[in-house]
Design a protein around this motif. Structure first.
Motif, PDB file in Angstrom:
ATOM      1  N   VAL A  10      -4.924   6.367  -2.595  1.00  0.00           N
ATOM      2  CA  VAL A  10      -4.442   5.141  -1.942  1.00  0.00           C
ATOM      3  C   VAL A  10      -4.144   4.344  -3.064  1.00  0.00           C
ATOM      4  CG1 VAL A  10      -4.653   3.159  -0.346  1.00  0.00           C
ATOM      5  CG2 VAL A  10      -5.689   5.334   0.226  1.00  0.00           C
ATOM      6  N   ARG A  11      -3.091   3.552  -3.332  1.00  0.00           N
ATOM      7  CA  ARG A  11      -2.858   2.550  -4.255  1.00  0.00           C
ATOM      8  C   ARG A  11      -2.233   1.502  -3.496  1.00  0.00           C
ATOM      9  NH1 ARG A  11      -0.268   6.334  -8.444  1.00  0.00           N
ATOM     10  NH2 ARG A  11      -0.918   7.740  -7.098  1.00  0.00           N
ATOM     11  N   SER A  12      -2.669   0.191  -4.231  1.00  0.00           N
ATOM     12  CA  SER A  12      -2.118  -0.947  -3.710  1.00  0.00           C
ATOM     13  C   SER A  12      -1.604  -1.900  -4.962  1.00  0.00           C
ATOM     14  CB  SER A  12      -2.815  -1.737  -2.686  1.00  0.00           C
ATOM     15  OG  SER A  12      -2.409  -2.960  -2.390  1.00  0.00           O
ATOM     16  N   LYS A  18       0.723  -1.380  -0.095  1.00  0.00           N
ATOM     17  CA  LYS A  18       0.045   0.091   0.081  1.00  0.00           C
ATOM     18  C   LYS A  18       0.625   1.261  -0.005  1.00  0.00           C
ATOM     19  CE  LYS A  18      -3.018   1.670   3.390  1.00  0.00           C
ATOM     20  NZ  LYS A  18      -4.085   1.464   4.381  1.00  0.00           N
ATOM     21  N   GLU A  19       0.315   2.415  -0.757  1.00  0.00           N
ATOM     22  CA  GLU A  19       1.021   3.680  -0.806  1.00  0.00           C
ATOM     23  C   GLU A  19      -0.010   4.548  -0.620  1.00  0.00           C
ATOM     24  OE1 GLU A  19       3.519   6.145  -4.013  1.00  0.00           O
ATOM     25  OE2 GLU A  19       3.711   4.042  -4.254  1.00  0.00           O
ATOM     26  N   VAL A  20       0.126   5.525   0.179  1.00  0.00           N
ATOM     27  CA  VAL A  20      -0.905   6.762   0.589  1.00  0.00           C
ATOM     28  C   VAL A  20      -0.373   7.948   0.275  1.00  0.00           C
ATOM     29  CG1 VAL A  20      -2.526   7.874   2.066  1.00  0.00           C
ATOM     30  CG2 VAL A  20      -1.838   5.368   2.266  1.00  0.00           C
ATOM     31  N   ASN A  21      -0.836   8.690  -0.682  1.00  0.00           N
ATOM     32  CA  ASN A  21      -0.405  10.212  -1.045  1.00  0.00           C
ATOM     33  C   ASN A  21      -1.763  11.116  -0.898  1.00  0.00           C
ATOM     34  OD1 ASN A  21       1.581   8.588  -2.363  1.00  0.00           O
ATOM     35  ND2 ASN A  21       2.173  10.338  -3.513  1.00  0.00           N
ATOM     36  N   ALA A  22      -1.101  12.018  -0.108  1.00  0.00           N
ATOM     37  CA  ALA A  22      -2.166  13.258   0.191  1.00  0.00           C
ATOM     38  C   ALA A  22      -2.580  13.997  -1.248  1.00  0.00           C
ATOM     39  CB  ALA A  22      -1.869  14.141   1.408  1.00  0.00           C
TER      40      ALA A  22
HETATM   41  C1  LIG Z   1       3.179   9.297  -3.569  1.00  0.00           C
HETATM   42  O1  LIG Z   1       4.149   9.235  -2.276  1.00  0.00           O
HETATM   43  C2  LIG Z   1       5.334   8.679  -2.580  1.00  0.00           C
HETATM   44  C3  LIG Z   1       6.099   8.874  -1.251  1.00  0.00           C
HETATM   45  O2  LIG Z   1       5.457   8.394  -0.157  1.00  0.00           O
HETATM   46  C4  LIG Z   1       6.174   9.225  -3.839  1.00  0.00           C
HETATM   47  O3  LIG Z   1       7.198   8.378  -3.859  1.00  0.00           O
HETATM   48  C5  LIG Z   1       5.259   8.893  -5.092  1.00  0.00           C
HETATM   49  O4  LIG Z   1       5.991   9.417  -6.351  1.00  0.00           O
HETATM   50  C6  LIG Z   1       3.910   9.760  -4.591  1.00  0.00           C
HETATM   51  N1  LIG Z   1       3.203   9.410  -6.126  1.00  0.00           N
HETATM   52  C7  LIG Z   1       2.316  10.347  -6.426  1.00  0.00           C
HETATM   53  C8  LIG Z   1       1.555   9.731  -7.768  1.00  0.00           C
HETATM   54  O5  LIG Z   1       2.429  11.432  -6.095  1.00  0.00           O
END
Ligand SMILES: *[C@@H]1O[C@H](CO)[C@@H](O)[C@H](O)[C@H]1NC(C)=O
Ligand SMILES: *[C@@H]1O[C@H](CO)[C@@H](O)[C@H](O)[C@H]1NC(C)=O
Ligand SMILES: *[C@@H]1O[C@H](CO)[C@@H](O)[C@H](O)[C@H]1NC(C)=O
Ligand SMILES: *[C@@H]1O[C@H](CO)[C@@H](O)[C@H](O)[C@H]1NC(C)=O
Ligand SMILES: *[C@@H]1O[C@H](CO)[C@@H](O)[C@H](O)[C@H]1NC(C)=O
Ligand SMILES: *[C@@H]1O[C@H](CO)[C@@H](O)[C@H](O)[C@H]1NC(C)=O
Length: 400
Positions: A190-192, A179-183
């Protein structure tokens, strides 16, 4: 004169104190419970939020609601800010309730209810707005994949607040994703991802991405991707008879798997074309011989191909003579029985002889090793024993 004056001041002082005390008492009585009471509110974006401010004991002092930017929304029943979404629900000396419809994430913040006593008394209410996750999407699968390829499935959902949870299921069995969360602004994307090196068993496997969030209650958003994996054919020949005899109907089936499905399959006999006889019919993946003949003996081969590769299987046909199979008289059985008895006796003899030899050899070796007992110490004993053993081995060979 002096006394009179003094008395006056004393009386004045007493009176003043009494008056003052009474006033203080009165004031205390009047402002007892005169303070606004509010509650934090949590709503889902798009819905309506009711902000209520209550005063249990109020001497007709005005109430006011203001937003996080300190703008007055309502002063009593008077609307102060032009915003169609904000309406008055109830206004009395005891309560001021307003509603904010079609709430957005930017409406979140601390709202203030003020009671205009001297000094002004306030109560803060925090409006929390929950973001509903959008319908998820699975990306990264360029269908169809080829066996051995690395595949990365990514499920994305944006707009959730707080960040949504993503679960992966492979044919209803949960698998782990990363999982990866971006604000993004006030909400979260949220992507997984799940990685797999696909093989033929993954062909047709259903991967479901399930987005779970408080705003979805217990009905998560789901999206499914069915994997399609291309792989080379796998061929196997299945035959209809175990003991094919002359004159019988016989069928060979070329069972082939593969994606894309290899079609048609190619039949050959002994490395060449099939003999051009009426008895032999090819129907799709089946090779039918209507009446078996001795001349049909040989190696039959089925070959299947698709754009990934080729695979084949072979079947050696041996056409039995039905007359040779059914015994004519008792002599066959008799010969068989005699042979069986002879073999049995021979086997017994070999086993008995083997056991006798083994036992005899054992005794011989033990006797030889006894020589070690005469040695003066353990080391010598071992050396002696080893020496004797080597000796014994020579003798053993000789004995055999
Ligand atoms: C989301 O955040 C990660 C770091 O947590 C970063 O490496 C990534 O590029 C970001 N992705 C987007 C689409 O902004
Ligand atoms: C807000 O108040 C109105 C009027 O009392 C009521 O009809 C409505 O259901 C309330 N909404 C919420 C979200 O509590
Ligand atoms: C409060 O207002 C009501 C009318 O709204 C009035 O009848 C009452 O006398 C007022 N009370 C005080 C203490 O001002
Ligand atoms: C209201 O929300 C604020 C901010 O989230 C928090 O600090 C406060 O404790 C909450 N008050 C109550 C009564 O829950
Ligand atoms: C087998 O084939 C040969 C020649 O094709 C034919 O002469 C013979 O009769 C056949 N045998 C049987 C049992 O059909
Ligand atoms: C086929 O096999 C049979 C055994 O049943 C044998 O007698 C015959 O000679 C074979 N025929 C050929 C053409 O190999």
């Amino acid at each position: 004169m002096m006394l009179k004056q003094h008395l006056f001041f004393v009386l004045y002082g007493i009176c003043g104190t009494v008056i003052k005390e009474a006033a203080t008492k009165n004031k205390a009585k009047g402002s007892q419970g005169q303070f606004p009471v509010t509650q934090n509110v949590t709503v889902v974006e798009g819905s309506t939020a009711n902000m209520t401010c209550r005063v249990d004991y109020n001497d007709n002092t005005s109430l006011q609601w203001s937003n996080p930017a300190q703008q007055t929304l309502f002063f009593g029943d008077k609307k102060a800010l032009r915003d169609n979404r904000i309406e008055l629900v109830r206004a009395s000396w005891k309560e001021l309730t307003i509603s904010i419809s079609e709430v957005t994430l930017s409406d979140e913040g601390q709202y203030t209810c003020s009671l205009f006593t001297m000094p002004v008394k306030t109560s803060k209410a925090f409006l929390t707005v929950l973001g509903v996750p959008e319908k998820p999407e699975i990306i990264g699968f360029s269908r169809p994949a080829v066996e051995g390829e690395d595949v990365t499935l990514t499920c994305i959902t944006s707009g959730s607040k707080p960040a949504a949870d993503i679960r992966w299921y492979r044919n209803d069995k949960e698998v782990q994703g990363v999982k990866e969360v971006n604000a993004t602004g006030r909400s979260f994307t949220v992507r997984s991802t799940v990685h797999l090196r696909v093989n033929r068993n993954d062909d047709g496997a259903a991967y479901t991405c399930s987005v779970e969030h408080i705003t979805l209650n217990s009905t998560p958003h789901q999206v499914t991707e069915v994997l399609e994996v291309h792989y080379a054919p796998q061929v196997e020949i299945v035959h209809s008879l175990i003991v094919p005899q002359e004159g019988q109907y016989f069928k060979l089936e070329c069972v082939s798997k593969g994606n894309p499905l290899p079609e048609p399959v190619l039949w050959t006999k002994d490395g060449g074309e099939l003999p051009d006889v009426e008895r032999m019919i090819v129907e799709g993946r089946e090779l039918i011989i209507t009446t078996l003949n001795k001349t049909d003996n040989g190696t039959y081969r089925c070959e299947a191909s698709n754009h990934i590769g080729t695979n084949s299987d072979e079947y050696v046909l041996f056409v039995y003579d039905p007359n040779a199979l059914t015994p004519h008289g008792p002599d066959h059985a008799l010969i068989g029985g005699v042979v069986a008895v002879v073999v049995f006796i021979t086997l017994c003899f070999i086993i008995v002889l083997g056991r006798y030899l083994a036992r005899h050899k054992g005794t011989y070796l033990t006797n030889e090793a006894k020589g070690a007992e005469d040695a003066p110490d353990a080391d010598t004993a071992i050396i002696n024993a080893e020496g004797n053993h080597a000796h014994a081995e020579e003798k053993k060979e000789y004995f055999i």
